[in-house]
Design an enzyme around this catalytic site. Structure first.
Site, PDB file in Angstrom:
ATOM      1  N   GLY A   1       0.817  -1.216   0.000  1.00 18.78           N
ATOM      2  CA  GLY A   1       0.000   0.000   0.000  1.00 18.78           C
ATOM      3  C   GLY A   1       0.843   1.255   0.000  1.00 18.78           C
ATOM      4  O   GLY A   1       1.640   1.480   0.903  1.00 18.78           O
TER       5      GLY A   1
ATOM      6  N   GLY B   1      -0.193   4.459   0.185  1.00 21.78           N
ATOM      7  CA  GLY B   1      -0.893   5.653   0.690  1.00 21.78           C
ATOM      8  C   GLY B   1       0.000   6.428   1.647  1.00 21.78           C
ATOM      9  O   GLY B   1       1.223   6.269   1.639  1.00 21.78           O
ATOM     10  N   PHE B   2      -0.616   7.253   2.478  1.00 20.70           N
ATOM     11  CA  PHE B   2       0.179   8.082   3.384  1.00 20.70           C
ATOM     12  C   PHE B   2       1.051   7.237   4.313  1.00 20.70           C
ATOM     13  O   PHE B   2       2.214   7.554   4.543  1.00 20.70           O
ATOM     14  CB  PHE B   2      -0.741   8.986   4.214  1.00 20.70           C
ATOM     15  CG  PHE B   2      -1.295  10.140   3.441  1.00 20.70           C
ATOM     16  CD1 PHE B   2      -0.476  11.183   3.047  1.00 20.70           C
ATOM     17  CD2 PHE B   2      -2.634  10.179   3.091  1.00 20.70           C
ATOM     18  CE1 PHE B   2      -0.983  12.251   2.327  1.00 20.70           C
ATOM     19  CE2 PHE B   2      -3.151  11.248   2.372  1.00 20.70           C
ATOM     20  CZ  PHE B   2      -2.329  12.282   1.985  1.00 20.70           C
ATOM     21  N   GLY B   3       0.494   6.141   4.871  1.00 23.97           N
ATOM     22  CA  GLY B   3       1.250   5.314   5.809  1.00 23.97           C
ATOM     23  C   GLY B   3       2.410   4.595   5.136  1.00 23.97           C
ATOM     24  O   GLY B   3       3.571   4.737   5.531  1.00 23.97           O
TER      25      GLY B   3
ATOM     26  N   GLU C   1     -17.419  18.509   3.003  1.00 25.14           N
ATOM     27  CA  GLU C   1     -16.709  19.116   1.878  1.00 25.14           C
ATOM     28  C   GLU C   1     -17.459  18.898   0.567  1.00 25.14           C
ATOM     29  O   GLU C   1     -17.560  19.815  -0.265  1.00 25.14           O
ATOM     30  CB  GLU C   1     -15.282  18.571   1.811  1.00 25.14           C
ATOM     31  CG  GLU C   1     -14.444  19.139   2.965  1.00 25.14           C
ATOM     32  CD  GLU C   1     -13.073  18.511   3.121  1.00 25.14           C
ATOM     33  OE1 GLU C   1     -12.182  19.192   3.645  1.00 25.14           O
ATOM     34  OE2 GLU C   1     -12.886  17.339   2.748  1.00 25.14           O
TER      35      GLU C   1
ATOM     36  N   ASP D   1      -5.336   3.581   7.998  1.00 23.37           N
ATOM     37  CA  ASP D   1      -6.765   3.343   8.198  1.00 23.37           C
ATOM     38  C   ASP D   1      -7.101   1.884   8.504  1.00 23.37           C
ATOM     39  O   ASP D   1      -8.192   1.596   9.003  1.00 23.37           O
ATOM     40  CB  ASP D   1      -7.554   3.757   6.939  1.00 23.37           C
ATOM     41  CG  ASP D   1      -7.632   5.267   6.801  1.00 23.37           C
ATOM     42  OD1 ASP D   1      -7.110   5.969   7.677  1.00 23.37           O
ATOM     43  OD2 ASP D   1      -8.219   5.732   5.801  1.00 23.37           O
TER      44      ASP D   1
ATOM     45  N   ALA E   1      -4.919  11.609   7.273  1.00 26.66           N
ATOM     46  CA  ALA E   1      -3.535  11.433   6.843  1.00 26.66           C
ATOM     47  C   ALA E   1      -2.536  11.429   8.003  1.00 26.66           C
ATOM     48  O   ALA E   1      -1.603  10.618   8.037  1.00 26.66           O
ATOM     49  CB  ALA E   1      -3.176  12.537   5.834  1.00 26.66           C
ATOM     50  N   GLN E   2      -2.700  12.336   8.974  1.00 22.80           N
ATOM     51  CA  GLN E   2      -1.690  12.513  10.009  1.00 22.80           C
ATOM     52  C   GLN E   2      -1.340  11.230  10.788  1.00 22.80           C
ATOM     53  O   GLN E   2      -0.160  10.894  10.895  1.00 22.80           O
ATOM     54  CB  GLN E   2      -2.105  13.636  10.972  1.00 22.80           C
ATOM     55  CG  GLN E   2      -1.629  15.016  10.543  1.00 22.80           C
ATOM     56  CD  GLN E   2      -0.119  15.081  10.391  1.00 22.80           C
ATOM     57  OE1 GLN E   2       0.626  14.570  11.226  1.00 22.80           O
ATOM     58  NE2 GLN E   2       0.337  15.675   9.318  1.00 22.80           N
TER      59      GLN E   2
END
Lengths: 428, 428
Positions: A11, A13-15, A170, A307, A323-324
């Site tokens: 993966g 993604g951010f992680g 949003e 996540d 994200a953080q």
């Protein structure tokens, strides 16, 4: 003789990406596996779904990000299973061995047992989701322009967003702006500003994880954009041409052709595979309950982050799916791997909460920085600044800035293309 | 009492759109019908196919372009038939009556009776074609990185472009740059610069409509980018893993997994419908042979313009299938309609040839302005300038400029996303 320690990350993604980047100078061999050839900046995905940005503006090729990182290779592949006993990741076309595994495959949306709702109420997790959502929104206005029957017209002009978290808020704000400003003079028969935009949230306020005053501010900003906010309302049914809500004992069916799903979260299928393989416990959102070091119980060589992880050791509840936490977890795991190789002691993971931010359209946002709460203009400027800083590629930063500046002055969303499978004839 | 004169335009490409814009102040009611909700800047489509630009950068919503034009409405619909006797356009979901009809539905590619080739050798006419081509090109390199068998690897690393006209030359040049520069450090196993790029053209030189010295210059520039140019070569077969060429009596089968089609042109199906309905003659590319006033014989109220028209009255052969003739024809027809309403005499259409331009990559192009021939740098600067001027929206002009400038200095093509239907597992 053994080769270098092999770290496999599933993966990008951010992680996963932050773990890979943090391992840049480590004496390990990194393999990053992803089904997509790009890292996606998910916080701006709703801007693609609403025609403000193009997919490539928020997606950076993983190979490009990592091209100078000699100890890292990227594999475009789908991980189907984790063979924990033999320390192998099974791909749909091969397998990869690991010494340490980082699983960061994220989450998708869930319909709480109502899978039939998905075809009428798509979620927003991928580029394809975003362009599909964009197509549905734009086609609804096109169909309304052609529709003769006043009742059917009303359904085309009604948009229901399910879920009052950041994504739902949003999306609703962006839809309000599309209807009121962007499309203002585009049509000859309908008046887009007559569109009804309904945001449905089960809790008693939107943005339930934010402090109460910010939820109230967000609601006011949404209402100023013409959005009807329905809190304390539960969705009990979704059909092709309607959505049914329950508020207390009252039930109401709203005719609509466009329902957008921003509600439940479900950990990726790899979490369930991992659970079956290692006996790890999943929570009811399909997330893996991890140890204080983000590892799977009994498998210190397998980390789960982002996540897909349920890390509750710090606050008693899982960290938010933004994200953080994923970024900090990825960096922590990368450091843990290096500490282990040096034989050092490993402290448990600690999340430093830097706060929360959500936009509600042009020049409107809420920010909770723990020590400071902002809403309106100042929050919006902060939101722009932070998002531009976090967008990975310099070129995309410039492109996004140009488009936001243009959008700010003209209200124009230039990426409002209807693409994909031929949508004609319109389903009038 | 009769209402205003009704002009119906089918197709929002260069021809149809320029006709609509030129009718802005005319005392007519204009209906523009298109299957897409955007005008596509086709000359830059190859840059989407090769990851340099995003689709939205070269596509502008038709409603946006025409929103201030009060006498014009846009219909997102598919025209299936023209009922010339009753002056009606039949849509897949309704019909529209006209007093004057402008058919500008353009052309697609053809395989000269080998329709089975299409699945292996896609053409480039739509946004979807471009993102599909982009996916195929990027996936070929991904598969090569994973491929163990040296023969199969060779096939993944071989790209064949069929057709040496402007599109084929531009695609081949862009592929040369992708292989040599953009992907240079992206992979760990393969060396992208070892990719073999073969441009196949049946005539004895590339860009056959250009003056001979410019064809020679284009060939040199292509060869500098590592492209193998095979002129006088005909494609006799295309299979999933190979393409077969004939040069004179010599036949050769080249193993390849990526064939891009930039050869035959075929007028849109609406031309055949129109011919069946009105008896109009088609040429062998399916184009409607039009009168000196661009009308269908016997039907002065029906105009055919752009790539669907064969107008040979000026030079004895059809005008080239590029933007300039379509734009001039659209403007001529808009003026003709207004002259007729005023009862004025109508001169036949005259094409003013402003010249031809094609790029062969970064800082390389050829230009034939009739009174001046340029190649290399000066032609490339002119190409950039002209294309930026012709891109319709100011915002897209800025976005394209930023991306070209970035690309010029970094060789990076940031829009190289693999999107669409899940491509995994790789077909190794």
């Amino acid at each position: 003789m053994a080769g270098p320690h092999r770290v496999v990350i599933i993966g990008g993604g951010f992680g996963g990406l932050s773990a890979a980047l943090k391992l840049k100078r480590a004496p390990v061999q990194v393999t990053l596996i992803d089904r997509c050839n790009y890292h996606l900046f998910q916080p701006l995905l709703y801007q693609v779904a609403t025609g403000a940005l193009s997919p490539a503006n928020i997606a950076s090729p993983l190979r490009n990000i990592l091209k100078k990182q000699k100890n890292t290779r990227v594999l475009l592949a789908e991980a189907t299973r984790i063979d924990a006993a033999n320390k192998r990741v099974i791909l749909s076309d091969g397998s990869v061995e690991y010494d340490t595994l980082i699983v960061s495959t994220g989450a998708s949306h869930q319909y709480f047992g109502h899978e039939a709702w998905e075809q009428f109420a798509p979620g927003l997790k991928t580029i394809e989701d975003a362009t599909d959502m964009r197509r549905r929104i734009l086609l609804a206005f096109e169909a309304a322009e052609r529709e003769q029957d006043p009742e059917k017209l009303r359904a085309w002009m009604t948009f229901v967003i399910v879920g009052g978290g950041p994504t739902g808020v949003e999306l609703a704000g962006a839809l309000g702006e599309i209807a009121n400003d962007t499309l203002r003079r585009d049509f000859r028969v309908i008046d887009p500003s007559k569109a009804q935009i309904i945001l449905v949230e089960g809790a008693d306020r939107v943005l339930p994880v934010y402090p109460q005053p910010l939820s109230a501010a967000a609601r006011r900003m949404l209402e100023r954009l013409g959005v009807t906010v329905r809190t304390g309302a539960l969705v009990t049914d979704i059909q092709k041409e309607s959505v049914t809500l329950r508020e207390g004992d009252r039930t109401e069916t709203i005719p609509t052709r466009t329902v957008l799903w921003a509600a439940g979260v479900l950990g990726s299928p790899l979490g369930r595979m991992l659970s079956a393989e290692t006996g790890a416990t999943l929570d009811n959102a399909g997330r893996v309950i991890v140890e204080p070091e983000l590892t799977v119980p009994g498998h210190p060589e397998i980390f789960v982050i982002g996540d897909l992880a349920n890390f509750s050791h710090q606050t008693g509840k899982p960290l938010p799916g933004v994200a953080q936490p994923a970024i900090q977890e990825g960096q922590y795991v990368a450091e843990t791997i290096q500490r282990r190789l040096r034989g050092e002691k490993i402290p448990p993971f600690r999340y430093r909460d830097k706060g929360n931010l959500a936009t509600i359209g042009r020049a409107a946002a809420v920010a909770d920085l723990n020590w400071l709460r902002l809403s309106g203009w100042p929050a919006w400027l902060m939101w722009i600044f932070i998002h531009l800083v976090y967008i990975i590629e310099f070129q995309n930063r410039m492109l996004v800035l140009v488009q936001w500046a243009w959008f700010y002055f003209s209200y124009d969303r230039s990426a409002r293309l209807i693409t994909g499978k031929n949508p004609l004839p319109l389903d009038l």
